[in-house]
Structure formats: C-alpha cells, structure tokens
Write a protein that holds these residues in place. Structure first.
Motif, PDB file in Angstrom:
ATOM      1  N   ASP A 280     183.402 -75.142  76.244  1.00 46.48           N
ATOM      2  CA  ASP A 280     183.707 -76.094  77.310  1.00 46.48           C
ATOM      3  C   ASP A 280     182.917 -77.378  77.078  1.00 46.48           C
ATOM      4  OD1 ASP A 280     184.942 -77.052  79.583  1.00 46.48           O
ATOM      5  OD2 ASP A 280     183.417 -76.279  80.944  1.00 46.48           O
ATOM      6  N   TYR A 281     182.778 -77.720  75.814  1.00 44.80           N
ATOM      7  CA  TYR A 281     182.102 -78.968  75.473  1.00 44.80           C
ATOM      8  C   TYR A 281     182.689 -79.496  74.181  1.00 44.80           C
ATOM      9  CZ  TYR A 281     179.087 -77.081  71.689  1.00 44.80           C
ATOM     10  OH  TYR A 281     178.601 -76.556  70.526  1.00 44.80           O
ATOM     11  N   ASP A 282     182.384 -80.729  73.902  1.00 45.17           N
ATOM     12  CA  ASP A 282     182.917 -81.376  72.703  1.00 45.17           C
ATOM     13  C   ASP A 282     181.952 -81.111  71.547  1.00 45.17           C
ATOM     14  OD1 ASP A 282     184.338 -82.916  70.953  1.00 45.17           O
ATOM     15  OD2 ASP A 282     183.739 -84.845  71.808  1.00 45.17           O
ATOM     16  N   ALA A 283     182.201 -80.035  70.813  1.00 47.01           N
ATOM     17  CA  ALA A 283     181.328 -79.687  69.688  1.00 47.01           C
ATOM     18  C   ALA A 283     181.384 -80.787  68.632  1.00 47.01           C
ATOM     19  CB  ALA A 283     181.759 -78.350  69.094  1.00 47.01           C
ATOM     20  N   PRO A 284     180.258 -81.116  68.035  1.00 50.26           N
ATOM     21  CA  PRO A 284     180.235 -82.233  67.074  1.00 50.26           C
ATOM     22  C   PRO A 284     180.922 -81.891  65.763  1.00 50.26           C
ATOM     23  CG  PRO A 284     178.111 -81.159  67.128  1.00 50.26           C
ATOM     24  CD  PRO A 284     178.929 -80.523  68.224  1.00 50.26           C
ATOM     25  N   GLU A 285     181.341 -82.939  65.077  1.00 47.37           N
ATOM     26  CA  GLU A 285     181.881 -82.771  63.738  1.00 47.37           C
ATOM     27  C   GLU A 285     180.701 -82.593  62.770  1.00 47.37           C
ATOM     28  OE1 GLU A 285     182.587 -85.508  65.725  1.00 47.37           O
ATOM     29  OE2 GLU A 285     184.278 -84.394  66.576  1.00 47.37           O
ATOM     30  N   LYS A 286     180.982 -82.156  61.574  1.00 45.51           N
ATOM     31  CA  LYS A 286     179.901 -81.827  60.643  1.00 45.51           C
ATOM     32  C   LYS A 286     178.955 -82.989  60.391  1.00 45.51           C
ATOM     33  CE  LYS A 286     182.099 -78.046  58.121  1.00 45.51           C
ATOM     34  NZ  LYS A 286     182.677 -77.577  56.834  1.00 45.51           N
ATOM     35  N   ASN A 287     179.522 -84.172  60.312  1.00 43.05           N
ATOM     36  CA  ASN A 287     178.654 -85.303  59.979  1.00 43.05           C
ATOM     37  C   ASN A 287     177.751 -85.706  61.133  1.00 43.05           C
ATOM     38  OD1 ASN A 287     180.763 -86.253  61.547  1.00 43.05           O
ATOM     39  ND2 ASN A 287     180.849 -88.234  60.523  1.00 43.05           N
ATOM     40  N   LEU A 288     177.965 -85.085  62.327  1.00 41.36           N
ATOM     41  CA  LEU A 288     177.120 -85.407  63.473  1.00 41.36           C
ATOM     42  C   LEU A 288     176.203 -84.258  63.862  1.00 41.36           C
ATOM     43  CD1 LEU A 288     179.751 -87.184  65.767  1.00 41.36           C
ATOM     44  CD2 LEU A 288     177.998 -88.268  64.355  1.00 41.36           C
ATOM     45  N   SER A 289     176.307 -83.135  63.175  1.00 38.45           N
ATOM     46  CA  SER A 289     175.636 -81.923  63.636  1.00 38.45           C
ATOM     47  C   SER A 289     174.118 -82.037  63.696  1.00 38.45           C
ATOM     48  CB  SER A 289     176.031 -80.742  62.745  1.00 38.45           C
ATOM     49  OG  SER A 289     175.628 -80.976  61.413  1.00 38.45           O
ATOM     50  N   VAL A 290     173.525 -82.862  62.829  1.00 39.95           N
ATOM     51  CA  VAL A 290     172.069 -82.973  62.848  1.00 39.95           C
ATOM     52  C   VAL A 290     171.617 -84.351  63.306  1.00 39.95           C
ATOM     53  CG1 VAL A 290     171.808 -81.276  61.016  1.00 39.95           C
ATOM     54  CG2 VAL A 290     172.019 -83.678  60.415  1.00 39.95           C
ATOM     55  N   ALA A 291     172.515 -85.141  63.800  1.00 40.46           N
ATOM     56  CA  ALA A 291     172.166 -86.517  64.126  1.00 40.46           C
ATOM     57  C   ALA A 291     171.606 -86.665  65.526  1.00 40.46           C
ATOM     58  CB  ALA A 291     173.394 -87.423  63.962  1.00 40.46           C
ATOM     59  N   SER A 292     172.130 -85.937  66.491  1.00 47.05           N
ATOM     60  CA  SER A 292     171.759 -86.185  67.878  1.00 47.05           C
ATOM     61  C   SER A 292     172.002 -84.941  68.725  1.00 47.05           C
ATOM     62  CB  SER A 292     172.599 -87.348  68.426  1.00 47.05           C
ATOM     63  OG  SER A 292     172.456 -87.473  69.823  1.00 47.05           O
TER      64      SER A 292
ATOM     65  N   ILE B   7     172.712 -74.711  57.048  1.00 47.44           N
ATOM     66  CA  ILE B   7     172.383 -75.443  58.275  1.00 47.44           C
ATOM     67  C   ILE B   7     170.914 -75.249  58.626  1.00 47.44           C
ATOM     68  CG2 ILE B   7     172.827 -75.602  60.758  1.00 47.44           C
ATOM     69  CD1 ILE B   7     175.007 -76.822  59.064  1.00 47.44           C
ATOM     70  N   VAL B   8     170.446 -74.022  58.525  1.00 45.10           N
ATOM     71  CA  VAL B   8     169.036 -73.750  58.813  1.00 45.10           C
ATOM     72  C   VAL B   8     168.147 -74.428  57.776  1.00 45.10           C
ATOM     73  CG1 VAL B   8     167.280 -71.951  59.036  1.00 45.10           C
ATOM     74  CG2 VAL B   8     169.598 -71.557  59.915  1.00 45.10           C
ATOM     75  N   ASN B   9     168.526 -74.340  56.524  1.00 41.28           N
ATOM     76  CA  ASN B   9     167.688 -74.902  55.450  1.00 41.28           C
ATOM     77  C   ASN B   9     167.628 -76.418  55.481  1.00 41.28           C
ATOM     78  OD1 ASN B   9     166.872 -72.470  54.218  1.00 41.28           O
ATOM     79  ND2 ASN B   9     168.848 -72.265  53.202  1.00 41.28           N
ATOM     80  N   TRP B  10     168.731 -77.057  55.813  1.00 40.17           N
ATOM     81  CA  TRP B  10     168.794 -78.518  55.696  1.00 40.17           C
ATOM     82  C   TRP B  10     168.616 -79.253  57.025  1.00 40.17           C
ATOM     83  CZ3 TRP B  10     173.977 -78.214  52.527  1.00 40.17           C
ATOM     84  CH2 TRP B  10     173.710 -77.635  51.275  1.00 40.17           C
ATOM     85  N   ALA B  11     168.947 -78.606  58.143  1.00 42.34           N
ATOM     86  CA  ALA B  11     168.970 -79.341  59.415  1.00 42.34           C
ATOM     87  C   ALA B  11     167.807 -79.017  60.340  1.00 42.34           C
ATOM     88  CB  ALA B  11     170.289 -79.060  60.149  1.00 42.34           C
ATOM     89  N   SER B  12     167.284 -77.790  60.286  1.00 38.47           N
ATOM     90  CA  SER B  12     166.209 -77.420  61.211  1.00 38.47           C
ATOM     91  C   SER B  12     164.983 -78.298  61.002  1.00 38.47           C
ATOM     92  CB  SER B  12     165.826 -75.954  61.009  1.00 38.47           C
ATOM     93  OG  SER B  12     166.834 -75.108  61.496  1.00 38.47           O
ATOM     94  N   GLY B  13     164.379 -78.671  62.114  1.00 37.69           N
ATOM     95  CA  GLY B  13     163.160 -79.471  62.054  1.00 37.69           C
ATOM     96  C   GLY B  13     163.389 -80.953  61.871  1.00 37.69           C
ATOM     97  N   LEU B  14     164.622 -81.409  61.827  1.00 40.40           N
ATOM     98  CA  LEU B  14     164.890 -82.836  61.642  1.00 40.40           C
ATOM     99  C   LEU B  14     165.004 -83.550  62.990  1.00 40.40           C
ATOM    100  CD1 LEU B  14     167.406 -82.753  58.640  1.00 40.40           C
ATOM    101  CD2 LEU B  14     164.927 -83.166  58.606  1.00 40.40           C
TER     102      LEU B  14
END
Length: 547
Positions: free
Chosen positions: A373-385, A474-481
């Motif tokens: 029930d939300y607008d899930a982000p596209e891949k290029n936005l997943s770690v941006a905000s 996703i965990v390796n590249w996006a976590s902690g950013l």
C-alpha cells in the motif's frame, strides 16, 4: 384549500416499507448467488487449470453472469435505499402535518377535512368595533396564518420527497442488463451516484481511526451493513479496522466496477488521463486474474482483498487466510520494484510462509498478508532516500492497528516482515508514533531501517530479528549508506537468524533456513541463530553515543 391534505393525513406507508424489504432481500439473494457461483463453479474451474478456446468462451459467459448478479445486488440495494429514504421523509412530513392539525385544534382552531384552518368559533361573536376584541382578532389572525403555513409546508415537503424519490428511482432501470451493453457496471456506478445525489444522500463518514471505524461498523444493523457494502464498496473496502470478510466482499465489487470504468467509461473520474486508465486496466486485470485463481480455495488458503489501487504501478493488500480469526498473523512488506506485476509472486511468497508456519503451529491457524500500500521505489532509488518509507509509515501503522481492531478479543500473534526496501518502510513505521503494535519484527535483505539500533523501534529488542545473506547484493552494497545500519550487524542489537547464502530473494525459497526461521518466528517459536555481522554489539553505545 391545501391540495393532498386528506391523502397525506391518512396515508399508510406499509406498502413502501414492504417493497423496500423485498428489494433488500433480492439484493441479498443476488449476493449469495454470486458468492456460491464463484466458490462452486468458476473457482474450481480456475483451480483445475481449464484452458483453451472453449475455456475462454465459458469463462466469458460465466463471468458475465457474475457481473450481472453484482449489478442486481447493487441496484436492488439502491432501490431499497431510495424507497426507505422517501418513506422516511414522507413520514416526517405526515408527522409535521398531524402535529400542525393537533396544535391548531388544541387551541380551538377549526380544521376541516380538506385541511382548511378557520379561526376559533369564539371569535365569531367579537364586535368589530371593540378595541379589545380587535386585538384578540389580530392575534387569532396571526396564528391562523401560521397554522395554514405549517400545514402547507408539510404538504410541500411530502410532495418534494415524492418527486425526488420518483426521479431517483427512474435512474435505476433494468435496461442496463441488456445483452449489448458492455458498460453495464460502469453505468450502474454512474446511476447510483446520480440517484443518491437526487436525494441529497452523502457518502458515509467513516472514522479514520481503525478502532473508531470498528465501533461504527459494529453499531450498524445487518441491513445497514449490506447497504454500505453494495453502495459504497470503495469506501468500505479501504477502511482499516473493518472485518476482513467485509472488506474482501466490498473490494471485489469495487474491482469489478473499476475494471468496467477503465475499459468502457473512464469519464466518471476526469482526474485521470486515458493513459492512466489504460495502465489501470492492465493492473486491475492482473489483480483479478490472480484472485480468480483462488476462488473456491480450501479453508485457510482463501484470499482476502483488503485494499487495492489500479493507478500508477498499482497497489494491493492481500491476505491468505482470515487475519481476524487466525492465531498467528504475518504481514510481509515487499521492497524495491514491487508493482502490480509482482502480485502473483508475492502471493506465492505469503503462501510459502503460511505453509511452513502451519507445519510448526500445532494445529493453530495462520494468516499471511502481502502489504503493498505504498509506492515502492525503483532500483535506482532504493538506496537514495527513505522518503517513500516515511511516506508509507503512517499507513502501515494504521493498517496494523486495523488488524488489531478487527481481531477484537482474538489477539493474534502478529509478526511484521520487511524485505529489501520494505524493511526500511517497516523500520520507519515502527520508529514513529506508537509503533506498529507487532509482537515480532523481522528484517531480511535490508538496506537499512532508518534507525541506528533495534531499541528505536518502540518494542522489546529481544523480539526484533534480522537475516542477511552474505551473497545478497542489496545488503552488501546498500546497507550503511543512506538508509541506516544493517540490522544484521552487531551494533544494531537485533537477534540475527540463519538465512543461508542465497541471493536477494532467497529468504522466501522453499527448503531454505531463511523460510524455516521466519515461519518459526511467525508461530512464536525460537529460530536458529547466526553470527551477527561486524563488531560485537555494545549496549553502552545507546547510552553514550559515539563510543
């Protein structure tokens, strides 16, 4: 003399009342027939995988029957509402008329059989040249005018109620069911909106708070509930706190309506463009196709459509098994790139979760829910905000609050699972307000949960669980950013569970430790643990930040 006085004064409205009840019964019969047809005819055929030219022709014919039953249910309910409203307004006018006559007669005015009001007989002998008598006559004359006006107003109100009722009924004609009318459901929606508008009937004002919404629903009579479902399915279907079975029935009606509108008559809502409607038609048809496959599913495997929206990428909230009565309930919030196209795959995920949980539940029931029930982000936005997670947080809190409200005294063991960016959404919801009211929270494949540690989630840290595969990009590249700490790290303070070494979607694959351990948590059992990532967690860091 007032026209219609004698008729209104003595009018019995029994026939209108009987007619309204008859239309109400017809609506209920159509609803029951529709439900049986789906469960006993089209549902089993979908389940058996009937395919081919004959199947397409057969389903087209049978689904047309179901659509017609829906229309009868809705229009018959609307006719009953028009009759009831007209009867009530005319009864009010009759009451006003009788009160006017009684008051006039109690004050010794004369009201004849045609409704004409005359001054009291005592004034007949008052001399016209007597000053005191003239004052009395003036008072009596003034009251005479008031009584006449009161009676006339009652008659006018009755005439207005009759005319408006006639106009409203004239819109609800059976000719929409003609064989050559592909837009019958869309016309029904338009006709009912106009009919209710003729009578000045406003949409129901359902409380926004789930607990208050449940209280509002519980206070309605059975007939009022049937009316709400048939005439306002979009409102009832999206209201958190109402029973899952009620929302499901309402949303199926609304889905049929939205499909017909998108395909045949998209001028009803001019806030969307033709392209918007074309996309909505594609989304809604995919949703309906998946729901059709589960018509007639065995008890516990039936799907409940709790909310949907066809526009944009599409939104859907679907439960497998009734969450109102389940002993254990799990809500899965998906992440990046989840759209209406993902509904079949997400339903398969909650089915796997349910299957594994049932194996460990000692016979207790399990309901699993897919919450998009939300607008899930596209891949290029997943770690941006975390903007989309924050935007969805209040809706998720409201939904879990609605699950609790609908359950009432049957407080299910509630687990909320966030996968991928869904974990960011769950984290934002749990950290805000009073939290999400879950007994357990699971994060898998998380790029971050918007908070630094499990103590920020408005719940006991010992019931926060995290799983992260070392092969999950996703965990390796996006976590902690930009979205927060990896919840599977020591510093986060969650319980880290074994999930295996698969990819980003492996947490829901059959015969994997990730699926097994989530199932154990769902039914309140202890999962197998894994070594947390990174340096060992130190609780002093919560007290003295920066250490």
């Amino acid at each position: 003399m007032p026209a219609g006085f004698r008729r209104l004064y003595k009018q019995s409205f029994t026939d209108i009342e009987k007619a309204a009840k008859a239309w109400q019964r017809l609506s209920e019969k159509a609803r029951d027939g529709l439900s049986q047809h789906r469960k006993q005819v089209t549902g089993p055929l979908h389940k058996q995988g009937w395919k081919g030219e004959a199947a397409d022709s057969g389903f087209y014919f049978m689904e047309n029957i179901e659509l017609r039953l829906s229309i009868v249910q809705i229009e018959a309910q609307a006719i009953a509402r028009v009759l009831d409203t007209t009867k009530w307004r005319m009864e009010q006018a009759q009451t006003d008329l009788r009160n006017a006559v009684k008051t006039a007669e109690d004050n010794h005015y004369r009201v004849d059989d045609d409704g004409w009001v005359s001054a009291p007989a005592s004034t007949d002998s008052i001399p016209r040249n007597d000053p005191d008598g003239q004052a009395t006559l003036n008072v009596e004359s003034s009251m005479l005018g008031e009584y006449r006006q009161w009676i006339q107003q009652a008659l006018d109100d009755a005439r207005t109620a009759s005319d408006e009722g006639k106009r409203a009924l004239s819109r609800l004609l059976g000719d929409i069911l003609r064989d050559t009318n592909p837009a019958a459901m869309a016309e029904t929606v338009r006709d009912i909106r106009a009919s209710m508008g003729d009578l000045g009937i406003q949409d129901p004002q359902v409380p926004d708070d789930p607990k208050e919404a449940k209280e509002w629903w519980d206070a309605l009579s059975r007939e009022e509930r049937e009316e709400m479902i048939a005439l306002y399915p979009d409102i009832i279907g999206r209201t958190d706190g109402l029973p899952a079975s009620v929302r499901n029935e309402a949303n199926h009606l609304s889905l049929d309506q939205q499909l017909d509108i998108a395909q045949n008559d998209n001028t009803i809502d001019k806030s969307h463009s033709t392209d918007d409607y074309n996309q909505a038609l594609n989304n809604l048809q995919k949703l309906k196709d998946r729901l059709d496959q589960s018509d007639g599913a065995p008890r516990g495997k039936e799907l409940y459509l709790l909310k949907f929206d066809g526009f944009g990428d599409g939104k859907a909230v679907i439960a497998m098994g009734n969450p109102d009565t389940a002993a254990h309930t799990a809500v899965l919030v998906p992440g990046t790139d989840t759209t209406m196209d993902s509904v079949p795959g997400q339903v398969e995920r909650i089915s796997r979760l349910q299957n594994e949980a049932l194996k460990r539940s000692n016979g207790e029931s399990v309901s699993t829910i897919f919450w998009l029930d939300y607008d899930a982000p596209e891949k290029n936005l997943s770690v941006a905000s975390d903007d989309r997670a924050q935007d969805a947080a209040d809706d998720l809190r409201k939904f879990t609050g609605g699950v609790r409200a609908a359950q009432g005294d049957n407080r299910s063991h509630l687990t909320v699972i966030g996968h991928s960016y869904g974990s960011t959404t769950v984290g934002a919801a749990a950290a805000g307000g009073k939290g999400i009211g879950a007994d357990d929270v699971i994060f898998v494949g998380s790029p971050g949960t918007t908070v630094a540690n499990a103590g920020d989630l408005n719940m006991d840290r010992s019931h926060v669980w995290a799983g992260a595969s070392h092969n999950d990009p996703i965990v390796n590249w996006a976590s902690g950013l930009t979205l927060g700490t990896n919840p599977a790290e020591h510093v986060y303070g969650a319980n880290v569970i074994e999930v295996g070494n698969g990819g980003h979607s492996s947490y829901f694959h059959d015969n994997t430790p990730g699926l097994y351990n989530q199932a154990r948590i769902i039914v309140g059992q202890q999962p197998t643990s894994a070594e947390p990532w990174g340096p060992e967690y130190d609780p002093i860091m919560e007290v003295v930040p920066g250490l």
